[in-house]
Design an enzyme around this catalytic site. Structure first.
Site, PDB file in Angstrom:
ATOM      1  N   LYS A 100       0.860  -1.181   0.000  1.00 49.41           N
ATOM      2  CA  LYS A 100       0.000   0.000   0.000  1.00 49.41           C
ATOM      3  C   LYS A 100       0.897   1.230   0.000  1.00 49.41           C
ATOM      4  O   LYS A 100       1.717   1.422   0.904  1.00 49.41           O
ATOM      5  CB  LYS A 100      -0.912  -0.001   1.228  1.00 49.41           C
ATOM      6  CG  LYS A 100      -1.838   1.214   1.284  1.00 49.41           C
ATOM      7  CD  LYS A 100      -2.818   1.107   2.440  1.00 49.41           C
ATOM      8  CE  LYS A 100      -3.770   2.289   2.477  1.00 49.41           C
ATOM      9  NZ  LYS A 100      -4.745   2.172   3.580  1.00 49.41           N
TER      10      LYS A 100
ATOM     11  N   ARG B 279     -10.884   9.658   1.867  1.00 49.90           N
ATOM     12  CA  ARG B 279     -10.779  10.310   3.184  1.00 49.90           C
ATOM     13  C   ARG B 279     -11.967  11.222   3.431  1.00 49.90           C
ATOM     14  O   ARG B 279     -12.399  11.379   4.571  1.00 49.90           O
ATOM     15  CB  ARG B 279      -9.433  11.039   3.291  1.00 49.90           C
ATOM     16  CG  ARG B 279      -8.292  10.027   3.370  1.00 49.90           C
ATOM     17  CD  ARG B 279      -6.906  10.632   3.404  1.00 49.90           C
ATOM     18  NE  ARG B 279      -5.920   9.560   3.246  1.00 49.90           N
ATOM     19  CZ  ARG B 279      -4.648   9.734   2.920  1.00 49.90           C
ATOM     20  NH1 ARG B 279      -4.190  10.975   2.743  1.00 49.90           N
ATOM     21  NH2 ARG B 279      -3.840   8.710   2.787  1.00 49.90           N
TER      22      ARG B 279
ATOM     23  N   GLU C 189       7.506  -6.701   1.170  1.00 51.42           N
ATOM     24  CA  GLU C 189       6.303  -6.566   1.987  1.00 51.42           C
ATOM     25  C   GLU C 189       5.374  -7.766   1.778  1.00 51.42           C
ATOM     26  O   GLU C 189       4.833  -8.324   2.733  1.00 51.42           O
ATOM     27  CB  GLU C 189       5.547  -5.275   1.616  1.00 51.42           C
ATOM     28  CG  GLU C 189       6.150  -3.994   2.170  1.00 51.42           C
ATOM     29  CD  GLU C 189       5.823  -3.798   3.658  1.00 51.42           C
ATOM     30  OE1 GLU C 189       5.180  -4.669   4.254  1.00 51.42           O
ATOM     31  OE2 GLU C 189       6.222  -2.760   4.211  1.00 51.42           O
TER      32      GLU C 189
ATOM     33  N   LYS D 197      -2.093  -1.500  -3.859  1.00 53.72           N
ATOM     34  CA  LYS D 197      -2.971  -0.340  -3.788  1.00 53.72           C
ATOM     35  C   LYS D 197      -2.157   0.941  -3.811  1.00 53.72           C
ATOM     36  O   LYS D 197      -1.154   1.001  -3.100  1.00 53.72           O
ATOM     37  CB  LYS D 197      -3.748  -0.444  -2.469  1.00 53.72           C
ATOM     38  CG  LYS D 197      -4.737   0.646  -2.218  1.00 53.72           C
ATOM     39  CD  LYS D 197      -5.411   0.385  -0.900  1.00 53.72           C
ATOM     40  CE  LYS D 197      -6.245   1.598  -0.541  1.00 53.72           C
ATOM     41  NZ  LYS D 197      -6.747   1.519   0.799  1.00 53.72           N
TER      42      LYS D 197
END
Ligand SMILES: NCC(=O)CCC(=O)O
Ligand SMILES: [Mg+2]
Length: 337
Positions: A207, A217, A246, A261
């Protein structure tokens, strides 16, 4: 009248003409390398308090936050259209947001009530519960904050409690989206210890710290609170080797599936992940990507419907198993079952 144009000598092609298979739709269908189906589409939904309430999101034309009763109806429609799973995101009322984000593990928080209501009414659709503190914290950060620092291990402790509350409420898939180190292993262990061995983890593994989350948001009400940025935990957009590390770590910690993402600007990462790992990979076509397509379409710059189809198909070509997209219901209906 047919014009008799001069022809170039094409003998150098030795008969290899790639246009041959593109001459008719039946042939294009026959040689098509990838497919797009309703089962590829996961629908993110925003939840608000209230009854029969829906509110528009200024920067996401066509998307509405829904109260739990309307969410249940949306879940029914999604199931009907062949969508396998929903991803839920709560817009927590202001007075329940706090520095310690304790609302994240309140068993009766908005997320848990939504999970229970949908599980009850539409038991055969998968429910993906987002775990991160930005939807519950005073400052819009995904972790606990002390003196401006985003705390890792303390945040993981809260997330574990949050994930357990969600599993108890009926979540099928826990989706940590926070990017704290080690949270997948911690959540896996807690789920197993509490009898939730069957609950999956979809890890937001790669991400990126991205400007494309702007409209989201606004949707969950964290944007105006956010001070600073998320670059001490979300990834630097300059990197992709790091994304593989990751992902590798989350798989080792017990993730059942992983996510990249944002989506379209990061298809190279999807492709690298596909080539490196044999695990289900999801990509998130995020709010800013949605807004760009809707707004460019509304301005007459692009054919909106064509752009939705082309953009979603690109994820499949890059190697994603599925896509989280705000276009899911519309697209699932367009594609048929
Ligand atoms: N955990 C979800 C996000 O951070 C953002 C998604 C979006 O922008 O659509
Ligand atoms: Mg990680």
């Amino acid at each position: 009248m047919t014009q008799d144009w001069p022809r170039h000598d094409m003998s150098f092609l030795s008969g290899h003409r790639l246009r041959r298979t593109r001459q008719a739709e039946w042939s294009r269908a026959m040689v098509r390398e990838t497919s797009l189906a309703p089962s590829d589409l996961i629908w993110p939904l925003f939840v608000i308090e209230g009854d029969n309430e829906k509110t528009a999101i200024r920067t996401m034309p066509g998307v509405e936050r829904l109260s739990v009763d309307l969410l249940v109806e949306a879940a029914r429609a999604a199931r009907e259209a062949g969508i396998p799973a929903l991803a839920l995101f709560p817009n927590t009322p202001d007075h329940l947001r706090s520095d310690n984000a304790a609302e994240a593990y309140n068993p009766d928080n908005l997320m848990c009530r939504a999970l229970r209501a949908i599980k009850d009414a539409v038991p055969d659709i998968g429910l993906i519960a987002d775990v991160a503190l930005d939807e519950y914290s005073s400052d819009g950060q995904d972790g606990l904050v002390r003196d401006g620092e985003i705390l890792n291990d303390e945040t993981v402790a809260v997330m574990v409690k949050s994930a357990l509350a969600q599993a108890r409420a009926g979540a099928d898939i826990i989706a940590p989206s926070d990017m704290m180190d080690g949270r997948v292993a911690a959540i896996r262990a807690a789920l197993d210890e509490n009898g939730f061995e069957h609950v999956q983890i979809m890890a937001y593994s790669a991400k990126y710290a991205s400007c494309f989350y702007g409209p989201f948001r606004e949707a969950v009400g964290s944007g105006s609170r956010l001070k600073g940025d998320k670059r001490t935990y979300q990834m630097d957009f300059a990197n992709s080797d790091e994304a593989l590390r990751e992902i590798e770590q989350d798989i080792a910690e017990g993730a059942d599936s992983i996510m990249v993402k944002p989506g379209l600007p990061y298809l190279d990462v999807v492709r690298r992940a596909r080539d490196a790992f044999n695990i289900p990979i999801y990509a998130y076509q995020v709010s800013g990507e949605y807004a760009m397509i809707e707004m460019a379409g509304a301005a007459g710059a692009i054919d909106r419907d064509a752009a939705v189809l082309e953009s979603l198909w690109a994820f499949k070509r890059a190697g994603a198993n599925g896509i989280l997209t705000y276009f899911a219901l519309e697209m699932a209906r367009r594609l048929g079952r």
